[in-house]
Design an enzyme around this catalytic site. Sequence first.
Site, short mmCIF file in Angstrom:
data_model
loop_
_atom_site.label_atom_id
_atom_site.label_comp_id
_atom_site.label_asym_id
_atom_site.label_seq_id
_atom_site.Cartn_x
_atom_site.Cartn_y
_atom_site.Cartn_z
N LEU A 164 0.80 -1.23 0.00
CA LEU A 164 0.00 0.00 0.00
C LEU A 164 0.84 1.28 0.00
O LEU A 164 0.30 2.37 0.16
CB LEU A 164 -0.97 -0.01 1.18
CG LEU A 164 -1.96 -1.19 1.18
CD1 LEU A 164 -2.82 -1.17 2.42
CD2 LEU A 164 -2.81 -1.21 -0.08
N CYS A 165 2.15 1.16 -0.20
CA CYS A 165 3.01 2.34 -0.28
C CYS A 165 2.84 3.02 -1.63
O CYS A 165 2.70 2.36 -2.66
CB CYS A 165 4.48 1.96 -0.10
SG CYS A 165 4.95 1.68 1.59
N HIS A 166 2.89 4.35 -1.61
CA HIS A 166 2.83 5.12 -2.85
C HIS A 166 4.19 5.09 -3.54
O HIS A 166 5.22 5.18 -2.88
CB HIS A 166 2.46 6.58 -2.56
CG HIS A 166 1.09 6.75 -2.00
ND1 HIS A 166 0.82 6.62 -0.66
CD2 HIS A 166 -0.08 7.03 -2.60
CE1 HIS A 166 -0.47 6.82 -0.46
NE2 HIS A 166 -1.04 7.07 -1.62
N MET A 187 8.84 4.79 5.19
CA MET A 187 8.94 3.41 4.71
C MET A 187 10.15 3.22 3.81
O MET A 187 10.81 2.19 3.85
CB MET A 187 7.66 3.00 3.97
CG MET A 187 6.43 2.90 4.88
SD MET A 187 6.69 1.85 6.34
CE MET A 187 7.06 0.29 5.58
N GLU A 188 10.47 4.23 3.03
CA GLU A 188 11.65 4.15 2.16
C GLU A 188 12.93 4.13 2.99
O GLU A 188 13.86 3.37 2.68
CB GLU A 188 11.64 5.31 1.17
CG GLU A 188 10.59 5.20 0.08
CD GLU A 188 9.15 5.40 0.55
OE1 GLU A 188 8.23 5.03 -0.20
OE2 GLU A 188 8.91 5.94 1.66
N ASP A 213 23.57 -11.56 3.55
CA ASP A 213 23.72 -12.44 2.39
C ASP A 213 25.18 -12.60 2.00
O ASP A 213 25.64 -13.71 1.72
CB ASP A 213 22.92 -11.91 1.21
CG ASP A 213 23.03 -12.80 0.00
OD1 ASP A 213 22.81 -14.03 0.14
OD2 ASP A 213 23.36 -12.30 -1.09
#
Length: 156
Positions: free
Chosen positions: A74-76, A112-113, A127
């Site tokens: 739901l992030c733009h 969020m970014e 990793d």
Amino acid sequence: MGLSHINQAGEANMVDVSEKAVTAREAKAEGFVKMQPETLKLIVEGKHHKGDVFSVARIAGIQGAKKCSDLIPLCHPLMLSKVQVDFDIDEANSQVRISSLCKLAGQTGVEMEALTAVSVAALTLFDMCKAVDPSMVLSDIRVLEKRGGKSGHWQN
């Protein structure tokens, strides 16, 4: 204040930001990767057989921030004007602190970014080093600060 991504029927939906003002926005985040002292030494001294671990993790973090809306449903999608990922070595605790800064001029925040940048950089460190240290721990990923928008300045 209710959850912004839930509509009146209780369904998940993307928040409508079309009426929000375009403002300068930024967010800072951090997270940690704890590892064996020998692993940290390999990375810091540039002796890891996979090469410059920090450079690869930095680019991965930047790419992660740019792809945030592809990963979080739901992030733009945002036109980021800056993504910065940095690493601080904490030899005493045998860990790396990853920090990020994301900026834009837009209608919604960039928390969020910033979190995604830190998370993807941490996952990349894991990793690249898991063959020599599968016991690494990723922890304490959080927003440190945000600026802009209706809520203004917030600091953790």
